[in-house]
Design an enzyme around this catalytic site. Sequence first.
Site, PDB file in Angstrom:
ATOM      1  N   ARG A 203       0.827  -1.209   0.000  1.00  0.00           N
ATOM      2  CA  ARG A 203       0.000   0.000   0.000  1.00  0.00           C
ATOM      3  C   ARG A 203       0.861   1.259   0.000  1.00  0.00           C
ATOM      4  O   ARG A 203       0.444   2.293  -0.503  1.00  0.00           O
ATOM      5  CB  ARG A 203      -0.956  -0.015   1.194  1.00  0.00           C
ATOM      6  CG  ARG A 203      -1.990  -1.121   1.093  1.00  0.00           C
ATOM      7  CD  ARG A 203      -3.193  -0.877   1.967  1.00  0.00           C
ATOM      8  NE  ARG A 203      -2.939  -1.148   3.373  1.00  0.00           N
ATOM      9  CZ  ARG A 203      -3.893  -1.108   4.313  1.00  0.00           C
ATOM     10  NH1 ARG A 203      -5.138  -0.809   3.981  1.00  0.00           N
ATOM     11  NH2 ARG A 203      -3.609  -1.374   5.571  1.00  0.00           N
TER      12      ARG A 203
ATOM     13  N   HIS B   3     -14.007   3.461  14.094  1.00  0.00           N
ATOM     14  CA  HIS B   3     -12.763   2.924  13.557  1.00  0.00           C
ATOM     15  C   HIS B   3     -11.588   3.385  14.418  1.00  0.00           C
ATOM     16  O   HIS B   3     -11.382   4.577  14.619  1.00  0.00           O
ATOM     17  CB  HIS B   3     -12.568   3.419  12.121  1.00  0.00           C
ATOM     18  CG  HIS B   3     -11.222   3.134  11.554  1.00  0.00           C
ATOM     19  ND1 HIS B   3     -10.239   4.097  11.423  1.00  0.00           N
ATOM     20  CD2 HIS B   3     -10.673   1.985  11.096  1.00  0.00           C
ATOM     21  CE1 HIS B   3      -9.166   3.555  10.886  1.00  0.00           C
ATOM     22  NE2 HIS B   3      -9.396   2.275  10.676  1.00  0.00           N
TER      23      HIS B   3
ATOM     24  N   GLU C 261     -15.698   4.084   7.766  1.00  0.00           N
ATOM     25  CA  GLU C 261     -14.356   4.543   8.143  1.00  0.00           C
ATOM     26  C   GLU C 261     -13.940   5.773   7.341  1.00  0.00           C
ATOM     27  O   GLU C 261     -13.307   6.682   7.881  1.00  0.00           O
ATOM     28  CB  GLU C 261     -13.372   3.401   7.915  1.00  0.00           C
ATOM     29  CG  GLU C 261     -11.906   3.762   8.035  1.00  0.00           C
ATOM     30  CD  GLU C 261     -11.000   2.587   7.718  1.00  0.00           C
ATOM     31  OE1 GLU C 261      -9.825   2.829   7.400  1.00  0.00           O
ATOM     32  OE2 GLU C 261     -11.459   1.423   7.786  1.00  0.00           O
TER      33      GLU C 261
ATOM     34  N   GLU D   1     -16.559  -5.697   5.772  1.00  0.00           N
ATOM     35  CA  GLU D   1     -16.377  -4.275   6.075  1.00  0.00           C
ATOM     36  C   GLU D   1     -15.815  -3.506   4.888  1.00  0.00           C
ATOM     37  O   GLU D   1     -14.881  -3.951   4.230  1.00  0.00           O
ATOM     38  CB  GLU D   1     -15.431  -4.129   7.268  1.00  0.00           C
ATOM     39  CG  GLU D   1     -15.115  -2.687   7.636  1.00  0.00           C
ATOM     40  CD  GLU D   1     -14.320  -2.584   8.926  1.00  0.00           C
ATOM     41  OE1 GLU D   1     -13.426  -1.721   9.003  1.00  0.00           O
ATOM     42  OE2 GLU D   1     -14.582  -3.365   9.862  1.00  0.00           O
TER      43      GLU D   1
ATOM     44  N   ASP E  60     -11.931  -7.068   6.468  1.00  0.00           N
ATOM     45  CA  ASP E  60     -11.779  -5.664   6.085  1.00  0.00           C
ATOM     46  C   ASP E  60     -11.347  -5.604   4.623  1.00  0.00           C
ATOM     47  O   ASP E  60     -10.250  -6.028   4.280  1.00  0.00           O
ATOM     48  CB  ASP E  60     -10.735  -5.001   6.983  1.00  0.00           C
ATOM     49  CG  ASP E  60     -10.631  -3.503   6.760  1.00  0.00           C
ATOM     50  OD1 ASP E  60     -11.169  -3.001   5.754  1.00  0.00           O
ATOM     51  OD2 ASP E  60      -9.988  -2.820   7.584  1.00  0.00           O
TER      52      ASP E  60
ATOM     53  N   GLU F 171     -12.972  -1.164  18.595  1.00  0.00           N
ATOM     54  CA  GLU F 171     -11.908  -1.755  17.786  1.00  0.00           C
ATOM     55  C   GLU F 171     -10.545  -1.440  18.387  1.00  0.00           C
ATOM     56  O   GLU F 171     -10.300  -0.321  18.840  1.00  0.00           O
ATOM     57  CB  GLU F 171     -11.954  -1.209  16.358  1.00  0.00           C
ATOM     58  CG  GLU F 171     -10.828  -1.740  15.477  1.00  0.00           C
ATOM     59  CD  GLU F 171     -10.830  -1.177  14.069  1.00  0.00           C
ATOM     60  OE1 GLU F 171     -10.259  -1.829  13.174  1.00  0.00           O
ATOM     61  OE2 GLU F 171     -11.394  -0.083  13.859  1.00  0.00           O
TER      62      GLU F 171
END
Length: 398
Positions: free
Chosen positions: A48, A319, A269, A241, A214, A339
């Site tokens: 990423r 989140h 989120e 999610e 996720d 979370e």
Amino acid sequence: MGMPFIKHVRAFTVRGGGADYHDQGGGHWIDDHIATPMSKYPEYRQSRQSFGINVLGTLVVEIEASDGTVGFSVTTGGDLGCFIVEKHLARFLEGARVTDIEKMWDQMYSATLYYGRKGIVINTISGVDLALWDLLAKIRKEPVHALLGGPVRDELIFYATGARPDLARQMGFIGGKMPLHHAPAEREEGLAKNLDMIGDMRSKVGKDFWLMLDCWMSLDVEYATRLATAARNEHGLKWIEEALSPDDYWGYAELRRNVPRGMLVTTGEHEATRWGFRLLLEMGCCDIIQPDVGWCGGITELIKISNLADAHGKLVVPHGSSVYSYHFVITRQNSPFAEFLMMAPKADEVVPMFNPQLLDEPVPVNGRIKASALDAPGFGVRLNPDIALHRPYPRQAA
């Protein structure tokens, strides 16, 4: 003696983890072939960071009152956030009473509508808002949760987000949320690998432990429906999610209609403000909303978002965000759990989410944090004095 006024506002950048939790070194689970909207491009699929997820860096906002008290917060925003704070938003803060949080929020939001509404501008407003709540609570010598009405339960319970739900179960968490690794561009082979991963983890954690997925905005409705249906029917997945783009409200509504009975669709989120969440709720897009208090508009806006969700009978499970979420969740009946983002590189130990930027940050023990651990004034954390702060747009005090 009356309440003090705001004397000065300062904005700093920091690099390396902390609030910009994607800004990690090599080998961290959070950067390991995770499905993203950029996965359609092979050259940006493995990491990423390759497409710049960590370019913003941390924004630190300090707000000093006339009595010398300093409130602060951290969020993502970096240099861009500093520019917005120092060049635009500070004028609505300096000279204002520390209690005028609602007015300051409205002025910041209204004054930035022509270039803001979401994204970096709302991130920045969120950071300012959190610093204002920290400041007011410190002046009143109370924790932020006391200003929000006080705890409705004796402890917070957590699920863990990370690559190792099996280890999270051993640590006492109620569930584990894994990142999806393969996006639709990797075709049937990728879908099979995703389902194999879920099945393998289910065999490790047993049938009664929550497993969630996720998807980080990486799927389309057809793929998400196939994935959710198979994962629910074969492996008992609890929720899927952020499967779609946050702008695709119509797709979320369709996905929620498509998934098997008992399967939860969650998102939010990367949504912002009560107006964005109003669309999610009124269009029937999801079962749980997941606003990030550092990105959605701060505590001031999260109160409105949560009340809106409550009126629609939906849960609010913010989140991440560590203490900034904890002080809110502990005060809300429609936020029954929280979370915890596993920031150890291998997700094999519990470490503070905003390490090394914050000191005194509480972490779950056996998947829980006592409400009494949140009783220090403000948000109960200190900025690490060993962290190198850079103020790119300094100004003279008002």
